[in-house]
Design a protein around this motif. Structure first.
Motif, PDB file in Angstrom:
ATOM      1  N   PRO A  67       0.822  -1.215   0.000  1.00 51.19           N
ATOM      2  CA  PRO A  67       0.000   0.000   0.000  1.00 51.19           C
ATOM      3  C   PRO A  67       0.858   1.268   0.000  1.00 51.19           C
ATOM      4  O   PRO A  67       1.905   1.327   0.645  1.00 51.19           O
ATOM      5  CB  PRO A  67      -0.801  -0.111   1.308  1.00 51.19           C
ATOM      6  CG  PRO A  67      -0.801  -1.557   1.623  1.00 51.19           C
ATOM      7  CD  PRO A  67       0.494  -2.102   1.120  1.00 51.19           C
ATOM      8  N   GLU A  96      -4.551 -12.331  -2.124  1.00 49.73           N
ATOM      9  CA  GLU A  96      -5.295 -12.142  -0.880  1.00 49.73           C
ATOM     10  C   GLU A  96      -4.410 -11.616   0.239  1.00 49.73           C
ATOM     11  O   GLU A  96      -4.910 -11.272   1.308  1.00 49.73           O
ATOM     12  CB  GLU A  96      -5.934 -13.468  -0.442  1.00 49.73           C
ATOM     13  CG  GLU A  96      -7.038 -13.940  -1.368  1.00 49.73           C
ATOM     14  CD  GLU A  96      -7.781 -15.146  -0.824  1.00 49.73           C
ATOM     15  OE1 GLU A  96      -7.746 -15.357   0.405  1.00 49.73           O
ATOM     16  OE2 GLU A  96      -8.397 -15.874  -1.611  1.00 49.73           O
ATOM     17  N   LYS A 139      -1.362  -9.560  -0.618  1.00 51.22           N
ATOM     18  CA  LYS A 139      -0.593  -8.416  -1.101  1.00 51.22           C
ATOM     19  C   LYS A 139      -1.575  -7.381  -1.640  1.00 51.22           C
ATOM     20  O   LYS A 139      -2.482  -7.722  -2.403  1.00 51.22           O
ATOM     21  CB  LYS A 139       0.380  -8.829  -2.212  1.00 51.22           C
ATOM     22  CG  LYS A 139       1.498  -9.762  -1.750  1.00 51.22           C
ATOM     23  CD  LYS A 139       2.468  -9.041  -0.828  1.00 51.22           C
ATOM     24  CE  LYS A 139       3.612  -9.973  -0.430  1.00 51.22           C
ATOM     25  NZ  LYS A 139       4.513  -9.328   0.557  1.00 51.22           N
ATOM     26  N   PHE A 140      -1.356  -6.125  -1.260  1.00 51.65           N
ATOM     27  CA  PHE A 140      -2.354  -5.109  -1.592  1.00 51.65           C
ATOM     28  C   PHE A 140      -1.695  -3.894  -2.253  1.00 51.65           C
ATOM     29  O   PHE A 140      -1.372  -2.906  -1.592  1.00 51.65           O
ATOM     30  CB  PHE A 140      -3.113  -4.709  -0.328  1.00 51.65           C
ATOM     31  CG  PHE A 140      -3.782  -5.870   0.339  1.00 51.65           C
ATOM     32  CD1 PHE A 140      -4.991  -6.353  -0.133  1.00 51.65           C
ATOM     33  CD2 PHE A 140      -3.174  -6.520   1.399  1.00 51.65           C
ATOM     34  CE1 PHE A 140      -5.592  -7.447   0.453  1.00 51.65           C
ATOM     35  CE2 PHE A 140      -3.768  -7.619   1.990  1.00 51.65           C
ATOM     36  CZ  PHE A 140      -4.979  -8.088   1.520  1.00 51.65           C
ATOM     37  N   GLU A 152       1.290  -5.859   5.682  1.00 52.30           N
ATOM     38  CA  GLU A 152       1.093  -4.883   4.616  1.00 52.30           C
ATOM     39  C   GLU A 152       1.082  -3.462   5.166  1.00 52.30           C
ATOM     40  O   GLU A 152       1.561  -2.530   4.537  1.00 52.30           O
ATOM     41  CB  GLU A 152      -0.215  -5.163   3.878  1.00 52.30           C
ATOM     42  CG  GLU A 152      -0.155  -6.347   2.942  1.00 52.30           C
ATOM     43  CD  GLU A 152       0.790  -6.092   1.777  1.00 52.30           C
ATOM     44  OE1 GLU A 152       0.416  -5.385   0.844  1.00 52.30           O
ATOM     45  OE2 GLU A 152       1.923  -6.602   1.829  1.00 52.30           O
ATOM     46  N   ILE A 172      -2.212  -0.994  -3.505  1.00 50.94           N
ATOM     47  CA  ILE A 172      -3.237   0.053  -3.559  1.00 50.94           C
ATOM     48  C   ILE A 172      -2.578   1.397  -3.246  1.00 50.94           C
ATOM     49  O   ILE A 172      -1.967   1.567  -2.194  1.00 50.94           O
ATOM     50  CB  ILE A 172      -4.361  -0.217  -2.539  1.00 50.94           C
ATOM     51  CG1 ILE A 172      -4.978  -1.599  -2.776  1.00 50.94           C
ATOM     52  CG2 ILE A 172      -5.422   0.871  -2.619  1.00 50.94           C
ATOM     53  CD1 ILE A 172      -6.034  -1.981  -1.759  1.00 50.94           C
ATOM     54  N   HIS A 177      -9.582  -3.657  -0.818  1.00 48.64           N
ATOM     55  CA  HIS A 177      -8.598  -4.742  -0.691  1.00 48.64           C
ATOM     56  C   HIS A 177      -9.123  -6.073  -1.221  1.00 48.64           C
ATOM     57  O   HIS A 177      -8.374  -7.045  -1.326  1.00 48.64           O
ATOM     58  CB  HIS A 177      -8.148  -4.891   0.768  1.00 48.64           C
ATOM     59  CG  HIS A 177      -9.207  -5.402   1.691  1.00 48.64           C
ATOM     60  ND1 HIS A 177     -10.051  -4.575   2.374  1.00 48.64           N
ATOM     61  CD2 HIS A 177      -9.557  -6.668   2.030  1.00 48.64           C
ATOM     62  CE1 HIS A 177     -10.878  -5.299   3.108  1.00 48.64           C
ATOM     63  NE2 HIS A 177     -10.600  -6.571   2.913  1.00 48.64           N
ATOM     64  N   THR A 234      -7.770  -6.912  -5.376  1.00 54.38           N
ATOM     65  CA  THR A 234      -6.417  -7.236  -5.829  1.00 54.38           C
ATOM     66  C   THR A 234      -6.328  -8.696  -6.261  1.00 54.38           C
ATOM     67  O   THR A 234      -7.153  -9.533  -5.883  1.00 54.38           O
ATOM     68  CB  THR A 234      -5.409  -6.974  -4.703  1.00 54.38           C
ATOM     69  OG1 THR A 234      -5.775  -7.772  -3.559  1.00 54.38           O
ATOM     70  CG2 THR A 234      -5.418  -5.507  -4.308  1.00 54.38           C
ATOM     71  N   MET A 285      -6.278  -2.146   4.705  1.00 59.36           N
ATOM     72  CA  MET A 285      -5.503  -3.368   4.645  1.00 59.36           C
ATOM     73  C   MET A 285      -5.793  -4.279   5.833  1.00 59.36           C
ATOM     74  O   MET A 285      -5.600  -3.876   6.976  1.00 59.36           O
ATOM     75  CB  MET A 285      -3.992  -3.060   4.667  1.00 59.36           C
ATOM     76  CG  MET A 285      -3.576  -1.999   3.677  1.00 59.36           C
ATOM     77  SD  MET A 285      -4.140  -2.381   2.025  1.00 59.36           S
ATOM     78  CE  MET A 285      -4.825  -0.814   1.576  1.00 59.36           C
TER      79      MET A 285
END
Length: 758
Positions: free
Chosen positions: A247, A503, A505-506, A538, A508, A497, A500, A533
């Motif tokens: 993020p 599930e 790794k985000f 993350e 954003i 979230h 993506t 998140m």
């Protein structure tokens, strides 16, 4: 080293070069370090240095120039123990004053000449009340220079600090200044000799300057990728070029280029993917349809067109409203006609009307419920103004009943109330509010409609199924960009979230300006990556970039915005003032178009409205702007509708803005030479040369209410928010209008004390 002397031509280059105006740029940091260390300054090919016996002389390309600003380093201690940010601020303010003084320009309230001999510059915003000043002798060693026919050529910086000193009678020590004069004689002689020896045309080489003046000054966001790559500040570049693996948040006040940075980041990621031959699916999510259109034009200008043409392409960028994307997910279950309104912003306004109707319909049943209600909620429902109750009940329905309780009464009764929401204390309170919700839902059912929260929460449930979990790797996004995150409520934030590919790794990236958010009353802390998140790692790996330079507004407007946000800082615990470190990054030529904000009083609403039309014309002429560069902003529905009617009846050249951030209206206004008329609610996300704010007086901003403390606090916070947003839309000028018998809004009290508005 005893002094640094800067010749006028070099001073003009330093105050014109954008990258030297702020430590947001590497060049600005280098300038600060050179000044602190007394070392040679590297500031581009148009500026040269020469180390003399006692100090450093900095000069530019105009060999005929003879005027200097001399900084006595020993006596003033101007750069001693100062941060790089402060050093750049001090030198910029000192040089800008010097040019204005020599040109007999108009001084700001932060620049004062005392007794004709001494000047004081207050580099920090007056509203911060630091008392720090830079003191300048306007004619040092006057008798000696008069004999040499050199009077008026030099300004001597001899003191810096919070001490007031001796005022007009104060005299500076001139020992260091005389050392400079001794060094100046051989320096000027050598330069004359070099000039004679040079072949014609071999002066200092030219440079294509990035000065933000006139056409360039507006930093039009619609620039190509290459142009923006040179415009980004160090902080913006760090955000935009960073691989979006975790993020990333960019945070800052209005005008700092958050949207541009977000758009550039999206285009850059696609270009990198294209160079590597990689698949890359991305989406840019906005709050409203108007902002979606605006962002699309920006991305096309940056060169994203090849990536936006087909959704089936291997590398793609989609630009959608969150509601529009959710509708796509539900396209088999939901048609466009079933939305309360296709635009999320307008939908929420209509939802408010439904809540108001539900309150009216529940009145016959109220006597039955009141026996079981807590004194706090009972008092609130009985005594509070209907308009104020509506916003809080709408919040309770959207965030608590629909979002947290999932429309289950038993779950709702178990959920603790939100501290900044309605004063809900007992099961009887929740029973009454549930009844209002049932009536509200009945209206939607009768109309065959679904509200924004219905759409988002239903889409969220679809994204939580085993089917989506299996398809996510194929249909999810490699990057998600969210603009104006502060406008989304908790239900809406919870969906990002889920979009993506992974599930855990985000990738954003999102932009936030907390002070623009009246906000979801569910927030009791800062809007942070934790809101988006669900994985702790993350959050810890996320990138957060704060951008503090104000590129749009003049120093005086920045100062006014600071007084507004700081006066509202105690209203909610989640409010952090983004203006604390803000400063203007406006070039000297632009500042000539600017003037300090003014408050003007009138005897009646009618005379105030008449004046607004004529003042818009005057402001346009004085700034040599177009009519489309001026916005007239009303701070009440009544004033707005009256102005709209009069503009129509008398053929006034106005375009009316009726949706938040609608760039199409502004573009149309510029093309047809018409002013822009707007409510304060709709002006966010836009920018103008000048702004006229109508009706910023007591009783209107904020409205006078006799209601409960919670509603008063909310209305006050909303008023601070709207005024801050409106003020920061302006680049050069802000004029605030009010009625004399009301007096100025109390929100402006700190601004008057700090002389941020006259």
């Amino acid at each position: 080293m005893n002094y640094i002397a800067i010749r006028r031509d070099a001073a003009e280059e330093i105050i014109a070069e954008r990258s030297l105006q702020s430590t947001d740029f590497d060049e600005g940091v280098s300038l600060a370090r050179a000044l602190i260390n007394g070392s040679v300054i590297s500031a581009g090919p148009r500026i040269a240095n020469e180390t003399a016996l006692n100090g450093l002389i900095i000069y530019g390309p105009n060999s005929a120039e003879t005027r200097y600003v001399v900084i006595d380093l020993k006596q003033s201690g101007l750069f001693l123990n100062q941060s790089a940010h402060n050093v750049v601020l001090f030198i910029q303010r000192t040089l800008r004053f010097s040019i204005k003084y020599w040109d007999r320009g108009v001084l700001t309230p932060a620049e004062r000449v005392v007794g004709g001999r001494t000047a004081a510059i207050f580099p920090f915003p007056l509203s911060q009340k630091t008392g720090f000043r830079v003191t300048i002798d306007l004619n040092p060693d006057v008798e000696r220079l008069a004999k040499r026919n050199m009077s008026g050529r030099f300004l001597l910086v001899y003191k810096a600090g919070t001490e007031e000193g001796g005022g007009a009678n104060e005299t500076a020590s001139i020992s260091t200044f005389r050392r400079f004069l001794d060094d100046l004689v051989p320096f000027e002689a050598a330069k004359k000799q070099a000039l004679l020896a040079e072949a014609p045309g071999h002066a200092l080489s030219g440079l294509t300057s990035t000065t933000l003046t006139d056409l360039d000054s507006q930093i039009d966001i619609h620039q190509n990728y290459e142009t923006w790559s040179h415009r980004l500040t160090t902080d913006q570049r760090r955000f935009a070029y960073a691989p979006l693996i975790h993020p990333a948040r960019i945070d800052g006040p209005a005008g700092t280029g958050k949207t541009a940075s977000l758009a550039f980041s999206a285009v850059h990621a696609l270009k990198v993917a294209a160079e590597g031959g990689l698949e890359f699916q991305s989406i840019f999510l906005t709050h409203s349809e108007a902002s979606r259109r605006s962002i699309s034009t920006v991305l096309h200008a940056m060169g994203a067109t090849p990536f936006m043409s087909e959704q089936s392409a291997i590398r793609n960028l989609r630009v959608q409203t969150l509601q529009g994307y959710c509708a796509e997910i539900l396209r088999q279950d939901l048609s466009a006609t079933e939305f309360v309104d296709p635009d999320a912003y307008d939908a929420k306004q209509l939802q408010s009307m439904y809540v108001e109707e539900a309150l009216r319909q529940v009145e016959p049943e109220f006597a039955s419920y009141k026996k079981f209600m807590s004194p706090e909620l009972l008092s609130y429902i009985e005594d509070e103004d209907p308009d104020l109750k509506t916003s809080l009940i709408q919040h309770e329905i959207a965030v608590v009943i629909k979002g947290r309780a999932r429309e289950n009464l038993d779950t709702y009764k178990l959920i603790p109330s939100i501290p900044s929401g309605l004063p809900v204390r007992t099961a009887g309170d929740k029973g009454f509010l549930w009844r209002i919700y049932e009536i509200y839902r009945g209206q939607l059912v009768a109309g065959g409609q679904f509200d924004t929260d219905d759409v988002v929460l239903t889409a969220l449930s679809q994204l939580s199924t085993p089917i989506w979990r299996r398809r996510r790797v194929r249909d999810g996004f490699d990057a998600i960009y969210v603009d104006e995150t502060h406008l989304f409520n908790m239900n809406e934030l919870s969906i990002f979230h889920q979009l993506t590919r992974s599930e855990d790794k985000f990738p954003i990236a999102f932009a936030v300006d907390r002070s623009q958010a009246i906000g979801d009353r569910g927030w009791t802390d800062d809007i942070d990556v934790t809101s988006l998140m669900p994985v702790a790692k993350e959050v810890s790996d996320s990138l957060r970039v704060n951008v503090n330079g104000i590129f749009r507004s003049s120093p005086d407007i920045v100062n006014l915005a600071f007084t507004i946000t700081s006066s509202g800082a105690s209203l909610f615990t989640n409010f952090q003032d983004p203006m604390l470190l803000a400063h203007s990054n406006m070039g000297y030529a632009e500042e000539k178009r600017a003037s300090p904000p003014k408050y003007v009083e009138f005897v009646s609403d009618e005379s105030m409205i008449d004046a607004a039309f004529s003042l818009a014309e005057t402001m346009k002429d004085e700034m040599s702007s177009s009519r489309g560069g001026i916005a007239v902003v009303a701070f009440s529905d009544e004033l707005f509708h009256t102005m709209e009617r009069l503009a129509s009846e008398h053929n006034k050249p106005f375009e009316v803005l009726k949706h938040r951030g609608d760039e199409d209206v502004v573009r149309r206004a510029k093309g047809s030479e018409r002013f822009v008329l707007s409510l304060a609610d709709y002006i966010g996300g836009l920018e103008f040369d000048g702004i006229i704010l109508v009706g910023v007086d007591k009783g209107r901003v904020p409205p006078v209410i006799e209601g409960h403390a919670q509603s008063r606090a909310y209305m006050s916070f909303a008023a601070h928010n709207k005024l801050y947003v409106a003020v920061t839309r302006a680049r050069y000028r802000v004029m605030v209008l009010g009625v004399k018998e009301r007096g100025p809004s109390e929100i402006l009290r700190a601004a008057f004390v700090a002389q941020a508005i006259t």
